[in-house]
Write a protein that holds these residues in place. Structure first.
Motif, PDB file in Angstrom:
ATOM      1  N   TYR A 108      99.331  58.699  69.922  1.00 24.95           N
ATOM      2  CA  TYR A 108     100.108  57.928  70.696  1.00 24.95           C
ATOM      3  C   TYR A 108      99.377  57.539  71.968  1.00 24.95           C
ATOM      4  O   TYR A 108      98.746  58.393  72.336  1.00 24.95           O
ATOM      5  CB  TYR A 108     101.476  58.690  71.020  1.00 24.95           C
ATOM      6  N   GLN A 125     100.580  56.937  75.996  1.00 25.61           N
ATOM      7  CA  GLN A 125     102.154  57.020  76.913  1.00 25.61           C
ATOM      8  C   GLN A 125     101.702  56.255  78.294  1.00 25.61           C
ATOM      9  O   GLN A 125     100.632  56.697  78.969  1.00 25.61           O
ATOM     10  CB  GLN A 125     102.344  58.463  77.098  1.00 25.61           C
ATOM     11  N   GLY A 154     107.092  54.765  77.582  1.00 26.86           N
ATOM     12  CA  GLY A 154     107.116  55.899  76.760  1.00 26.86           C
ATOM     13  C   GLY A 154     106.208  56.015  75.640  1.00 26.86           C
ATOM     14  O   GLY A 154     104.943  55.356  76.048  1.00 26.86           O
ATOM     15  N   LEU A 155     106.227  56.671  74.643  1.00 23.57           N
ATOM     16  CA  LEU A 155     105.285  57.059  73.670  1.00 23.57           C
ATOM     17  C   LEU A 155     105.063  55.845  72.657  1.00 23.57           C
ATOM     18  O   LEU A 155     106.209  55.525  72.302  1.00 23.57           O
ATOM     19  CB  LEU A 155     105.338  58.194  73.150  1.00 23.57           C
ATOM     20  N   LEU A 195      97.252  57.651  79.018  1.00 24.29           N
ATOM     21  CA  LEU A 195      97.444  59.054  78.406  1.00 24.29           C
ATOM     22  C   LEU A 195      97.556  59.107  76.876  1.00 24.29           C
ATOM     23  O   LEU A 195      98.433  58.564  76.521  1.00 24.29           O
ATOM     24  CB  LEU A 195      98.499  59.728  79.083  1.00 24.29           C
TER      25      LEU A 195
END
Lengths: 107, 113
Positions: free
Chosen positions: B35, B37, B42-43, B88
């Motif tokens: 994922y 972020q 959001g993810l 991230l």
């Protein structure tokens, strides 16, 4: 419309307060629902699953409303350690995360 | 200790320089995913893998590659990183399908200049 929507907050509450977050989802075929907690700059961790009948874990209560397509998280007697971002997760066929609601509990 | 590890944790690189972020889990999980972020978004899932040699695209696969040659490892490859891949990144694994609890790695903060 986003698949999963959350109020980003921040929610600033005093210790001992009760706070509730909602999360709406758009896919009516969604079958699984979760709340994850994410501390600042850390990885998300499962807080609790959300069952159709609702479920409670200590000070935390999660509920699902399929008719209105939302899930909720209620935190009673807030602690300083509850300060975090709460992510809702909805699974129609893969994981869909909300952007998160930030909670700050103050002394 | 059951865990998902990622390396590096922090990386600053330049546009176009190939990089790999490693992910490893010691829980014998079949399902692994990546994922990213970003604030306000959001993810978002990049790629996922149901088992060894089985990978599939998530929501935002452009600019990324993955491989799953062993059950425990699921590296993320950026062949030619660009500034819009500054983010991230989290690796996650679970014992069953996506409906099971996801265990996340500690995250990799990537900056592409």
């Amino acid at each position: 419309r986003k698949e999963v929507e959350q109020d980003p907050g921040p929610f600033n509450v005093p210790e001992g307060a009760t706070v509730a977050f909602n999360c709406t989802y758009s896919n009516s075929a969604s079958q699984s629902f979760f709340w994850y907690r994410q501390d600042c700059r850390k990885e998300p961790k499962l807080l609790m699953s959300v069952y159709s009948s609702g479920n409670e874990d200590g000070r935390f209560t999660a509920q699902l409303n399929r008719a209105s397509q939302y899930i909720s998280l209620l935190i009673r007697d807030s602690k300083l350690s509850d300060s975090a971002t709460y992510l809702c997760v909805v699974i129609p066929n893969d994981m869909r995360f909300g952007a998160g609601t930030r909670l700050t509990v103050k002394p | 200790e059951a865990q998902v590890t990622q390396n590096p944790r922090y990386l600053i690189t330049v546009t176009g320089k190939k990089l790999t972020v490693t992910c490893s889990q010691n829980m014998n999980h079949e399902y692994m995913s990546w994922y990213r972020q970003d604030p306000g978004l959001g993810l978002r899932q990049i790629y996922y893998s149901m088992n060894v040699e089985v990978t599939d695209k998530g929501d935002v696969p452009e600019g990324y590659k993955v491989s799953r040659k062993e059950k425990r490892n699921f590296p993320l490859i950026l062949e030619s990183p660009s500034p819009n891949q500054t983010s991230l990144y989290f690796c996650a694994s679970s014992s069953g399908t996506v409906s099971y609890e996801q265990y996340f790695g500690p995250g990799t903060r990537l900056t592409v200049t």
